[in-house]
Enzyme design. Structure first.
Site, PDB file in Angstrom:
ATOM      1  NE  ARG A 275      -2.967  -0.329   3.100  1.00  0.00           N
ATOM      2  CZ  ARG A 275      -4.059  -1.029   2.828  1.00  0.00           C
ATOM      3  NH1 ARG A 275      -5.013  -0.496   2.104  1.00  0.00           N
ATOM      4  NH2 ARG A 275      -4.221  -2.252   3.294  1.00  0.00           N
ATOM      5  CB  CYS A 341     -27.759  -6.330  -9.024  1.00  0.00           C
ATOM      6  SG  CYS A 341     -28.045  -5.899 -10.746  1.00  0.00           S
TER       7      CYS A 341
HETATM    8  C1  LIG Z   1      -0.686  -7.976   1.996  1.00  0.00           C
HETATM    9  C2  LIG Z   1       0.647  -8.278   2.527  1.00  0.00           C
HETATM   10  C3  LIG Z   1       1.674  -7.324   2.500  1.00  0.00           C
HETATM   11  C4  LIG Z   1       1.441  -5.898   2.051  1.00  0.00           C
HETATM   12  O1  LIG Z   1       0.569  -5.239   2.876  1.00  0.00           O
HETATM   13  P1  LIG Z   1       0.331  -3.662   2.724  1.00  0.00           P
HETATM   14  O2  LIG Z   1      -0.791  -3.392   3.670  1.00  0.00           O
HETATM   15  O3  LIG Z   1      -0.041  -3.426   1.312  1.00  0.00           O
HETATM   16  O4  LIG Z   1       1.593  -2.990   3.097  1.00  0.00           O
HETATM   17  C5  LIG Z   1       2.915  -7.698   2.944  1.00  0.00           C
HETATM   18  N1  LIG Z   1       3.163  -8.950   3.389  1.00  0.00           N
HETATM   19  C6  LIG Z   1       2.215  -9.902   3.419  1.00  0.00           C
HETATM   20  C7  LIG Z   1       2.574 -11.254   3.878  1.00  0.00           C
HETATM   21  C8  LIG Z   1       0.925  -9.599   3.010  1.00  0.00           C
HETATM   22  O5  LIG Z   1      -0.014 -10.544   3.055  1.00  0.00           O
END
Ligand SMILES: *Cc1c(COP(=O)(O)O)cnc(C)c1O
Length: 426
Positions: A275, A341
């Site tokens: 993110r 929907c």
């Molecule tokens: C989803 C995930 C991330 C990334 O998470 P963010 O919230 O996008 O930083 C990193 N490591 C693992 C194991 C994840 O499942």
């Protein structure tokens, strides 16, 4: 407070002339700047590596940009491993932080010789049978309970399915040492989308202390501590971006306090941010195609939750800008909705916005992570195109929009759609 899209209204209109809405647009400059800032914040650690969480934006063009900036990738499935391989990532540049992993995926991961992150103690014999135990391995820790920082609860590790208990970690390290493992890594993901600067340092301290304990009690050596993902972004205009420089410095202090005295100063830090890396560097561009007045005012878009699931799934806030009306007064209140929907297909509820006219381009912010990739095909809605805004201002389609042919492809073999498709495409 204002939140402006990274692309001007003119640029968005220019792109839309060539590539019809809806599409996800990504900002190459923003992605590179973010990656450089992160690497700089952890430059104090010689072996530091960011393993970008592929699930956040599994597009090879985006992954290659991150590769050029020196990042690796974090994968959790066969398809993500294959994407990583196709983009030229190999061996230590790949984390495999999977859970409920099928045997053939472990076998593939072992063939690529990537960093395997074991989610459970029962995966030790499972991995031994499916690919074999490597000399270096990572273990995923779940401390249970609540993650509290000061008086605020940031996460509920005790309610999450991931990782092993402390007792299991000790037992796993003992078993794996007996099976020939030479060096360990530890990983934990305790809270998601944290915009507070103290999440990473707190997570780091938990893992550093555990590594120090394991080193003292069992003589286990460590090569890496992986802080995983979870650093957040300001979805709302009143929120602020976490200060990555401060976060890196606070992790360094924890490192010097907890790891260096334990004789583990050689350990490298890893992160698996998704993110934080691409979230703000993407947006969903849609067109207002309907307006409806019943008990509330609705604006209907040509995009729907199939293109961005977070509002429907989590009630997540995504900021909205009407292109060309960036500075107009927000004196109208709308529900901005998609066509599913499903009454939860609403990008915004009771949102104060400028007056929207049919044909306006609507920019939904912060879709560069967990946006397109969470898409689905409910109601026969199709995935959109993805477009990259290059640093020089040019743009490039980096994934075409799905067509009905793609949607029907999995039952094409029985020929039921042939006539319909032929007539529809005439
Ligand atoms: C989803 C995930 C991330 C990334 O998470 P963010 O919230 O996008 O930083 C990193 N490591 C693992 C194991 C994840 O499942």
């Amino acid at each position: 407070m204002q939140k402006r899209p990274f692309a001007t209204s003119e640029k968005l209109h220019e792109i839309t002339q060539e590539i019809p809405t809806p599409y996800h647009l990504y900002d190459e400059r923003g992605i590179r700047t973010t990656a450089r800032g992160l690497l700089n914040a952890f430059a104090w650690n010689a072996g530091y590596r960011e393993y970008y969480a592929v699930k956040a934006c599994p597009n090879p063009f985006i992954l290659k940009i991150l590769k050029e900036e020196g990042c690796g990738v974090d994968c959790a499935s066969m398809a993500e491993l294959m994407l990583a391989e196709a983009c030229g990532f190999s061996g230590d540049e790949i984390m495999f932080s999977s859970n409920e992993t099928p045997g053939e995926e472990y076998e593939y991961a072992r063939r690529l010789n990537v960093n395997i992150n074991l989610d459970d103690i029962t995966h030790i014999p499972f991995l031994a049978e499916h690919g074999g135990i490597p000399e270096r391995i990572c273990l995923r820790y779940n401390p249970g309970g609540e993650l509290r920082i000061g008086s605020t609860c940031m996460g509920q590790p005790g309610a999450s399915k991931y990782g092993m208990t402390k007792q299991q970690i000790f037992s796993a390290v003992g078993q794996l040492m007996a099976m020939g493992v030479k060096q360990f890594a530890l990983h934990a993901f305790l809270a998601s989308n944290t915009i507070e600067n103290d999440y990473y340092p707190t997570n780091a301290r938990v893992l550093f202390d555990l590594a120090a304990e394991l080193h003292a009690a069992l003589g286990a050596d460590f090569y890496m501590i992986n802080l995983s993902g979870g650093v957040g972004i300001p979805y709302r205009p009143e929120e602020r971006m976490p200060d990555i420089q401060k976060i890196g410095a606070a992790v360094q202090r924890a490192f010097e306090e907890a790891l260096v005295p334990a004789g583990l100063g050689h350990v490298r830090i890893a992160t698996e941010l998704g993110r934080y890396m691409t979230g703000p560097n993407g947006c969903l561009v849609a067109t207002a195609i309907h307006k409806k007045h019943i008990y509330k005012e609705y604006v209907g878009l040509d995009a729907c939750a199939a293109n961005l699931m977070r509002p429907a799934m989590y009630g997540a806030y995504h900021h909205i800008t009407v292109a060309g009306k960036e500075d107009a007064l927000c004196d109208h209140v709308y529900d901005v909705v998609g066509s599913l929907c499903e009454n939860n297909d609403k990008f915004a509820i009771d949102r104060a916005l400028p007056r929207i006219d049919i044909g306006d381009l609507i920019v939904i912010h912060d879709t560069g992570a967990h946006g397109f990739s969470m898409g689905y095909n409910y109601n026969g809605r199709l995935r959109s195109a993805e477009v990259l805004l290059r640093e020089d201002g040019s743009f490039q389609m980096i994934r075409r929009a799905e067509t009905v042919r793609d949607y029907f492809a999995t039952f094409d073999f029985c020929g039921v759609m042939d006539g319909v498709l032929a007539r529809a495409e005439k």
